[in-house]
Design an enzyme around this catalytic site. Structure first.
Site, PDB file in Angstrom:
ATOM      1  CD  GLU A  85       8.226 -34.805  46.156  1.00  0.00           C
ATOM      2  OE1 GLU A  85       7.560 -34.212  46.995  1.00  0.00           O
ATOM      3  OE2 GLU A  85       7.966 -35.939  45.724  1.00  0.00           O
TER       4      GLU A  85
ATOM      5  CE  LYS B 178      24.682 -30.959  36.432  1.00  0.00           C
ATOM      6  NZ  LYS B 178      25.486 -30.726  37.622  1.00  0.00           N
TER       7      LYS B 178
ATOM      8  CE  LYS C  97      30.276 -28.843  29.092  1.00  0.00           C
ATOM      9  NZ  LYS C  97      31.060 -28.438  30.275  1.00  0.00           N
TER      10      LYS C  97
ATOM     11  CG  ASN D 187      33.336 -29.257  33.755  1.00  0.00           C
ATOM     12  OD1 ASN D 187      32.296 -29.792  33.409  1.00  0.00           O
ATOM     13  ND2 ASN D 187      34.266 -28.889  32.879  1.00  0.00           N
TER      14      ASN D 187
ATOM     15  CB  THR E 229      35.612 -38.953  26.263  1.00  0.00           C
ATOM     16  OG1 THR E 229      36.272 -37.819  26.839  1.00  0.00           O
ATOM     17  CG2 THR E 229      34.263 -39.140  26.930  1.00  0.00           C
TER      18      THR E 229
END
Length: 613
Positions: free
Chosen positions: A325, A376, A418, A455, A480
């Protein structure tokens, strides 16, 4: 009393009207004085006052209609000079005709006609002079205050560079002291713009920075590819320049909003090295204009940008749907402010609520549906596969069914890179979403289209906002894996290409956007640290945390088996996918729904693998 002299549009207009009236009187009187060598015959005295009044009656209204009382005094330019010339010429044509048919000098008998021409030139010079006075003054004092400013080099000697230089020269309160331009165009070498020379090419930045003691760089290259911008930034860093600013987009320049105040810090998007996209705006306009458009997930990064871009093409109604909202309120208010004539409806709804979705479709009957609502985040969906399936698969199915039932013309599904050889729940559910669109496209009715891309920069929860927060806290920045690569696009770029693909689509296609070259996440982290004024692994550490569940080192755009078909847009391709059997798909969907309702995580994963094998 002080309010009378307060600077407003009204007081400025009154000032220039009064100034013009005085200058008209002086011009006419001087014209007679010049014509008669300083000795005006007495018989002309009474007519001079009448000619002054007549000239003012013609000139001031014509000046007003040519907007010569509603210009920016500091930024007056050649366009105002042309308007002044046109308005003055028209005014004196009327004045000449009025004198010609008057009772005083019928057919110019005994009238010194040279006074009209002299008055014309004097009015143009005096009225033009007062309009350019402030700019000339600011230019003079600006030049005199160069010692208190930092020497600045402007990259790009085109329209943007000229506008920025003019803006700086017209302002007394800027920290920039421009010393010249650099530009790779051979024809611009040695050219002078507002007194400043083009000193060399972009490759000369380090040499010029040392020779001219440059402290700041302004990049004014909105129409070139990002590779040139990246080159200029790298050379500036090599020269030891810390303060680098960049001009706004070409769209803002065209709209006339550019000045040194609009300059922004260099962002990650400026370093991506992506080429400018070319769109068929007429095709998009024909697709969107006067249509009722529904955007799901309108509060999200993609959905909100789709809403902004769609609004520009004037739909008959823009229907925004999301379960957030606050986000819906924010995008609705933004659009109402920027597009006051656009009809907007906002709906809070969950795409999994079939009854509510059908009620909305029945009431509004959207003609175009952009489906951007989705879960996502890869690691979260690995932990919650049942929610990924309910939202990304069955939410999509509910919307597709409603679009088909209530006569939508086109349904555009926002997919992802993906979805190719999916290793994650998020990717797998998106691929099933593509299959649902392929199945529905085999029915007669709405055209179902999917669009894949990677992305988007600065989307919520993506790597760039995360890195930005980590840098703010002083690090470490968490990557990562040192070999992790991803495709990146600007949100606006992705959305415009989605709209173009939607306009082109005939039904059943899975469009693939050209994402450019993949970017190493480690390089992105290092660049963001440098943009923040630090050195990677010196001021702010980079640490490697390991690949998370569901992630790949590299995302494909197509599988090894898939090929692409070119389209009329060089940035959009069509993936050649195997056909989907609607009956088989329906059976598999019913099976996976039953498993998801029982929260059987392992079975959900196995079932999805079988579906996509």
């Amino acid at each position: 009393m002080t309010n009378i002299f307060k600077k407003t549009i009204i007081t400025k207009t009154i000032f220039f009207v009064l100034a013009d009236a005085i200058l008209i009187a002086v011009s006419v009187w001087l014209a007679f004085l010049i014509r008669f060598d300083g000795q005006i015959p007495s018989q002309y005295f009474s007519f001079i006052s009448r000619m002054i009044a007549l000239a003012a009656i013609f000139i001031i209204p014509i000046f007003y209609f040519h907007k010569l009382y509603s210009f920016s005094w500091s930024y007056v330019s050649a366009s105002e000079a042309i308007s002044l010339f046109r308005a003055t010429t028209i005014s004196f044509l009327f004045l000449g005709i009025a004198i010609y048919i008057s009772n005083y000098f019928p057919h110019f008998i005994n009238f010194p006609r040279a006074t009209i021409f002299i008055s014309y030139f004097l009015v143009f010079i005096f009225c033009g002079g007062i309009r350019f006075a402030k700019r000339i003054y600011l230019h003079i004092i600006g030049s005199g205050r160069g010692l208190n400013r930092e020497k600045t080099l402007i990259v790009g000697a085109g329209d943007a560079g000229e506008q920025i230089l003019r803006s700086i020269m017209s302002s007394a309160g800027t920290s920039y002291c421009p010393v010249g331009f650099v530009d790779d165009s051979p024809i611009k070498q040695g050219v002078t713009i507002h007194g400043l020379k083009v000193l060399g090419k972009i490759s000369d930045i380090p040499k010029l920075a040392m020779a001219e003691e440059i402290r700041q760089l302004i990049i004014a290259l909105p129409a070139v590819d990002n590779k040139t911008i990246k080159k200029a930034i790298e050379l500036a860093r090599l020269a030891g320049l810390k303060k680098i600013k960049i001009a706004p987009s070409l769209e803002e320049i065209i709209s006339g909003r550019i000045s040194f105040k609009n300059l922004k810090d260099v962002g990650v998007e400026d370093l991506l090295g992506r080429e400018e996209i070319v769109l068929d705006k007429k095709q998009i306009e024909g697709f969107i204009k006067d249509k009722l458009v529904l955007i799901t997930g309108a509060a999200g990064s993609i959905g909100s940008e789709l809403s902004r871009q769609t609004a520009k093409f004037k739909p008959s109604l823009l229907l925004l749907l999301d379960q957030d909202e606050t986000g819906i309120f924010n995008i609705s208010e933004e659009l109402k402010e920027n597009f006051p004539n656009l009809k907007i409806e906002s709906k809070i709804a969950d795409i999994r609520d079939k009854e509510k979705i059908n009620e909305i479709f029945k009431k509004f009957k959207p003609q175009i549906v952009f489906h951007a609502a989705a879960y996502k985040h890869v690691p979260l969906m690995e932990k919650n596969p049942d929610e990924a399936i309910k939202n990304n698969i069955f939410g999509t199915k509910i919307l597709a069914e409603a679009s088909f039932t209530f006569g939508a013309e086109k349904f555009i599904f926002i997919s992802t890179d993906k979805a190719i050889n999916p290793s994650s729940m998020m990717g797998a559910t998106k691929r099933v979403g593509e299959m649902i669109c392929q199945a529905f496209s085999q029915k007669n009715g709405a055209k179902f289209i999917s669009v894949r891309f990677g992305n988007v920069l600065n989307s919520r929860g993506s790597v760039i906002p995360i890195f930005r927060e980590q840098i703010k806290k002083g690090g470490p920045v968490e990557v990562t894996d040192p070999e992790m690569k991803r495709y990146f696009m600007l949100t606006s770029e992705a959305c415009l290409l989605v709209m173009q693909a939607g306009a082109m689509g005939k039904g059943g296609e899975v469009f693939v956007l050209d994402m450019g070259k993949p970017v190493k996440i480690l390089d992105l982290a290092k660049e963001m640290i440098r943009l923040s004024g630090f050195e990677p692994d010196k001021d702010i550490a980079i640490v490697f945390t390991g690949i998370r569940p569901g992630e790949k080192l590299f995302e494909e755009i197509l599988t090894a088996e898939e090929g692409v078909v070119a389209t009329q847009n060089q940035k959009i391709f069509i993936a050649k996918l195997s056909n989907v059997n609607p009956r088989k798909l329906e059976k598999e969907l019913n099976n996976i729904k039953n498993i998801a309702d029982k929260f059987a995580k392992e079975k959900i994963v196995d079932c999805l693998k079988k579906m996509l094998s």
